[in-house]
Design an enzyme around this catalytic site. Structure first.
Site, PDB file in Angstrom:
ATOM      1  N   LEU A 247      34.586  17.503  -2.127  1.00 15.95           N
ATOM      2  CA  LEU A 247      33.322  17.359  -3.183  1.00 15.95           C
ATOM      3  C   LEU A 247      33.738  17.617  -4.586  1.00 15.95           C
ATOM      4  CD1 LEU A 247      30.803  19.156  -0.853  1.00 15.95           C
ATOM      5  CD2 LEU A 247      31.401  16.772  -0.768  1.00 15.95           C
TER       6      LEU A 247
ATOM      7  N   ASN B  89      21.930   9.807  -7.540  1.00 16.17           N
ATOM      8  CA  ASN B  89      21.382  11.084  -7.839  1.00 16.17           C
ATOM      9  C   ASN B  89      21.064  11.795  -6.647  1.00 16.17           C
ATOM     10  OD1 ASN B  89      21.927  10.433 -10.692  1.00 16.17           O
ATOM     11  ND2 ASN B  89      20.254   9.417 -10.972  1.00 16.17           N
TER      12      ASN B  89
ATOM     13  N   HIS C  78     -16.877  44.671   5.808  1.00 16.66           N
ATOM     14  CA  HIS C  78     -16.620  45.973   5.984  1.00 16.66           C
ATOM     15  C   HIS C  78     -17.572  46.363   7.335  1.00 16.66           C
ATOM     16  CE1 HIS C  78     -15.262  46.583   2.261  1.00 16.66           C
ATOM     17  NE2 HIS C  78     -16.169  46.502   1.323  1.00 16.66           N
ATOM     18  N   PRO C  79     -17.014  47.444   8.013  1.00 13.96           N
ATOM     19  CA  PRO C  79     -17.645  48.023   9.221  1.00 13.96           C
ATOM     20  C   PRO C  79     -19.233  47.779   9.321  1.00 13.96           C
ATOM     21  CG  PRO C  79     -16.147  49.480   8.685  1.00 13.96           C
ATOM     22  CD  PRO C  79     -16.242  48.609   7.257  1.00 13.96           C
ATOM     23  N   GLY C  80     -19.919  47.296  10.253  1.00 14.16           N
ATOM     24  CA  GLY C  80     -21.119  46.972  10.302  1.00 14.16           C
ATOM     25  C   GLY C  80     -21.899  45.900   9.651  1.00 14.16           C
TER      26      GLY C  80
ATOM     27  N   TYR D  85      34.804   7.591 -16.464  1.00 18.64           N
ATOM     28  CA  TYR D  85      34.032   8.571 -15.201  1.00 18.64           C
ATOM     29  C   TYR D  85      34.180   7.314 -14.042  1.00 18.64           C
ATOM     30  CZ  TYR D  85      31.122  11.010 -11.970  1.00 18.64           C
ATOM     31  OH  TYR D  85      30.596  11.505 -10.700  1.00 18.64           O
TER      32      TYR D  85
ATOM     33  N   LYS E  30      36.558   7.758 -10.474  1.00 21.16           N
ATOM     34  CA  LYS E  30      35.937   7.936  -9.354  1.00 21.16           C
ATOM     35  C   LYS E  30      36.450   6.871  -8.315  1.00 21.16           C
ATOM     36  CE  LYS E  30      33.312  10.623  -8.278  1.00 21.16           C
ATOM     37  NZ  LYS E  30      33.459  12.168  -7.952  1.00 21.16           N
TER      38      LYS E  30
END
Length: 374
Positions: free
Chosen positions: A55, A134, A285-287, A105, A109
């Site tokens: 690579l 890409n 909340h409770p209750g 380039y 390659k």
């Protein structure tokens, strides 16, 4: 796994992803040749490898002469060392679609490709040459050679991006798809004809305009404000969103939600989707009793994850009350059918936390919510 793998360019974008996915697949003997490695390292690695992922390469040199040195000549050196050690092992080369272009380039390659093809033919070993489009995904270097990485990095940081032509079409492959293909070549021991390229699956290549990429990434950023999930049905958008998240600043992984609080507790919308409704977190909340309403078409699912409570139902027009006791100690989902008024009561002595899903995002213009005590 019994194979010993050599990765050149192991500290690069593709190399790093390949390394960790090989680890995930159970490969333990992996030699990594990087820009900091020496010729002696390469000599040692080639003396014992069973498969080579080549690579390493040069794509942005200070001088054009470095193209040939970093691509073709390095490939030649790699093959010569394999020959010297009589390690006639398969080689996979990561090339580029630019190898078909008439520029320095591309020429370098193409020369690297020929080195690999000649090696494969001479020693009758499998070689795999990919002319990749890409590639995008996590760990790609921004402001280097990936516009996707640059856009993700900059947009996540409120930095400007530059688009010369929004209609420019990019041909993109996702890093996980690339790595999957690379590992498959090694494990399946596929044989190709002399000089034959590996064709990357066309359905895994995304042809997307530059302006659309920018629009999508900007929309991802906005989801923190809208709490809307991106469209996961679009395969490219799904992979691009994963990529975008990998470029978030490390001090910006979290974001606040708007909590609607009163003396009963709180209600917070967590996530909206365009076609799968919304998820919310309810703290009582409770209750405290919440709900006491019914819907014509809207339906919900309740999941108590902390505390204990009672969910009650009464069908409109009926006097019968139906009770469902729920607890965070036994996770179970309760469906809230249409046409039933319902409530949820915290029967414990601590805050009760309930995850709530509704089949549609709340619309204040059409709430489909009608007050009625159970």
């Amino acid at each position: 796994m019994s194979k010993r793998v050599l990765i050149t360019g192991a500290d690069g974008f593709i190399g790093k992803n390949l390394y960790w996915n090989l680890k995930n697949a159970g490969y333990e003997e992996i030699d990594c040749f990087t820009r900091n490695s020496t010729d002696e390292d390469l000599d040692e690695y080639t003396s014992r490898c069973d498969f080579v992922y080549h690579l390493a390469g040069v794509n942005r040199p200070k001088d054009e002469s470095e193209f040939m040195e970093g691509n073709a000549n390095l490939t030649r050196k790699l093959i010569e060392k394999l020959e010297a050690h009589k390690r006639y092992v398969p080689v996979l080369l990561s090339s580029s679609t630019q190898a078909g272009l008439d520029n320095p380039y591309g020429a370098s390659k193409r020369a690297a490709e020929q080195e690999v093809f000649v090696y494969g033919k001479e020693y009758d070993v499998p070689v795999y040459v990919y002319r990749l489009p890409n590639v995008f995904g996590k760990w790609s270097r921004p402001n280097y050679n990936s516009v996707v990485a640059t856009f993700c990095h900059n947009i996540a940081r409120d930095l400007p991006i530059q688009i010369n032509n929004a209609d420019t079409e990019l041909h993109l492959a996702y890093i996980d798809d690339v790595v999957e293909q690379f590992i498959r070549c090694m494990e399946k021991n596929i044989r190709l004809g002399d000089g034959e390229f590996v064709i990357f699956p066309p359905h895994r290549i995304y042809d997307v305009k530059l302006g659309e990429i920018a629009r999508l990434i900007k929309s991802f950023k906005e989801t923190r404000k809208t709490i809307e999930a991106p469209d996961m049905k679009d395969c490219f958008a799904k992979k691009l969103y994963s990529t975008y998240l990998s470029y978030l600043p490390e001090d910006k992984f979290s974001y606040p939600l708007e909590m609607h609080e009163d003396n009963r507790g709180s209600f917070t919308e967590f996530l909206r989707t365009p076609d799968r409704g919304q998820v919310s977190v309810n703290i009582s909340h409770p209750g405290i009793t919440k709900g006491q309403h019914w819907h014509n078409s809207k339906n919900e699912k309740f999941l108590v994850v902390k505390g204990k409570g009672l969910i009650q139902f009464r069908k409109m027009g009926s006097d019968e009350i139906i009770d469902y006791h729920v607890s965070g100690e036994k996770l179970e989902v309760v469906d809230i059918p249409t046409g039933y008024t319902h409530n949820i009561i915290n029967e414990g002595d601590e805050d009760m936390v309930t995850i709530m899903w509704a089949n549609e995002a709340f619309d204040p213009e059409h709430p489909d919510t009608f007050r009625e005590e159970v």
